[in-house]
Design an enzyme around this catalytic site. Structure first.
Site, PDB file in Angstrom:
ATOM      1  CB  CYS A   1      24.710  -9.187 -21.948  1.00 30.70           C
ATOM      2  SG  CYS A   1      23.314 -10.121 -21.723  1.00 30.70           S
TER       3      CYS A   1
ATOM      4  CB  CYS B   1      24.253  -9.726 -17.947  1.00 29.70           C
ATOM      5  SG  CYS B   1      22.885  -8.441 -18.756  1.00 29.70           S
TER       6      CYS B   1
ATOM      7  CG  LEU C   1      29.584  -5.186  15.322  1.00 28.01           C
ATOM      8  CD1 LEU C   1      29.785  -4.891  17.219  1.00 28.01           C
ATOM      9  CD2 LEU C   1      30.920  -4.822  14.559  1.00 28.01           C
TER      10      LEU C   1
ATOM     11  CB  CYS D   1      19.225  -7.251   6.476  1.00 26.93           C
ATOM     12  SG  CYS D   1      20.191  -8.202   5.738  1.00 26.93           S
TER      13      CYS D   1
ATOM     14  CG  ASN E   1      20.504  -0.792  -3.238  1.00 26.84           C
ATOM     15  OD1 ASN E   1      20.935  -0.434  -4.487  1.00 26.84           O
ATOM     16  ND2 ASN E   1      22.787  -0.945  -2.780  1.00 26.84           N
TER      17      ASN E   1
ATOM     18  CB  CYS F   1      20.041 -12.343 -18.814  1.00 25.79           C
ATOM     19  SG  CYS F   1      20.842 -11.860 -20.426  1.00 25.79           S
TER      20      CYS F   1
ATOM     21  CB  SER G   1      22.295  -3.504  14.585  1.00 23.66           C
ATOM     22  OG  SER G   1      23.049  -2.734  13.350  1.00 23.66           O
TER      23      SER G   1
ATOM     24  CG  ASP H   1      29.506   0.096   3.100  1.00 21.23           C
ATOM     25  OD1 ASP H   1      29.793  -0.879   2.777  1.00 21.23           O
ATOM     26  OD2 ASP H   1      29.527   0.706   2.944  1.00 21.23           O
TER      27      ASP H   1
HETATM   28 ZN   LIG Z   1      21.481  -9.414 -20.835  1.00 18.63          ZN
END
Ligand SMILES: [Zn+2]
Length: 287
Positions: A257, A180, A81, A197, A141, A183, A79, A72
């Site tokens: 995939c 995946c 919390l 948010c 995101n 897909c 805001s 992160d």
């Molecule tokens: Zn896939």
């Protein structure tokens, strides 16, 4: 209570404190001392230490997953919390990775936290994901979700995905042999069409529910127990208190995939629609 008689003759390295701490796991046939040892030897990468990442980190740490990576680049804001329960008022202004690490250290000394105070991006993702047994996508995101999907699939690492919106959530598990994220959602919505948010608001407890589903999936994958939420997407509506499940299949034309997959993420632009090829949109972050 003691488990010593039951464990006699077994070559396990669980010490007395661990036998006590994990006793409710150890008495489960589906976990047992071997399963607990597996968790202690396992590693999970949590992408995002926000609303979804908080309960994921909390429960993986409590369960004794021995190494937890936390990615992160944000600092704790007041805001946050209302829902990001591993961070406290005193952590406002501190990096979320450090706050997460301090939380885990207070909870369980068996767990090592690896912090990545950065945004997961195309340049660093493969190196960060490398070596982890499972990835939990707790990002907020679309570019990051596609990036996590692609890098983890190329590395053969399963992903427990979750996402939230106002009063609704979704979760699915991307196993190396299953369909995946591409897909399920071949293209991200146009940037700017799905507000975040901060714009729309989110019920504080919502990411707790969805994050706990993700943590459950991650622990099952690490234990190799039960049936993963693979090829199925779980939709949760908090206002109606309804869970719906929709199956989905592998797309043979999937660039990640399918039958003719890419062998690196080199040609993929993680902006806009996150499509594979040259038609990526303008560099607008969906975050
Ligand atoms: Zn896939």
């Amino acid at each position: 209570m003691s488990f010593a008689p039951r464990l006699a003759g077994m070559s396990l390295s669980l010490d007395a404190e661990q036998l006590d701490r994990y006793s409710r796991h150890i008495i489960l046939d589906e976990v047992g001392p071997e399963g607990q040892q597996r968790l202690l030897d396992a590693s999970a990468l949590v992408v995002g230490a926000g609303g979804l990442g908080a309960p994921v980190v909390q429960y993986l740490a409590a369960a004794g997953v021995g190494t937890i990576g936390v990615v992160d680049d944000d600092v704790v804001e007041r805001s946050n919390l209302q829902r990001q329960v591993i961070h406290a008022d005193a952590d406002v202004g501190e990096p979320k990775t450090e706050s997460a690490k301090a939380f885990v250290e207070r909870l369980n000394p068996d767990v090592t936290v690896e912090t990545y105070q950065t945004r997961l991006d195309k340049a660093n993702a493969a190196e960060i994901v490398d070596g982890y047994d499972v990835v939990v996508d707790a990002s907020d995101n679309f570019p990051t979700r596609y990036l996590v999907n692609d890098v983890a699939r190329l590395a053969g690492v399963p992903v427990a995905h979750g996402a939230i919106y106002k009063f609704e959530g979704q979760a699915t598990t991307l196993t190396p042999g299953g369909p995946c994220y591409r897909c399920l959602f071949p293209e991200a919505p146009e940037p700017g069409t799905v507000p975040d948010c901060a714009t729309t608001g989110v019920l504080g407890v919502l990411p707790g529910t969805v994050g706990c589903v993700q943590a459950t999936e991650a622990i099952k994958l690490l234990l190799d127990a039960g049936e993963p939420l693979a090829g199925r997407v779980l939709f949760y509506d908090a206002m109606r208190m309804e869970f719906d499940e929709v199956p989905y299949r592998k797309n043979p034309d999937c660039p990640i995939c399918g039958e003719d997959p890419v062998d690196s993420i080199e040609g993929i632009e993680y902006t806009g629609g996150c499509t594979v090829g040259s038609d990526a949109d303008a560099a607008v972050d969906a975050d």
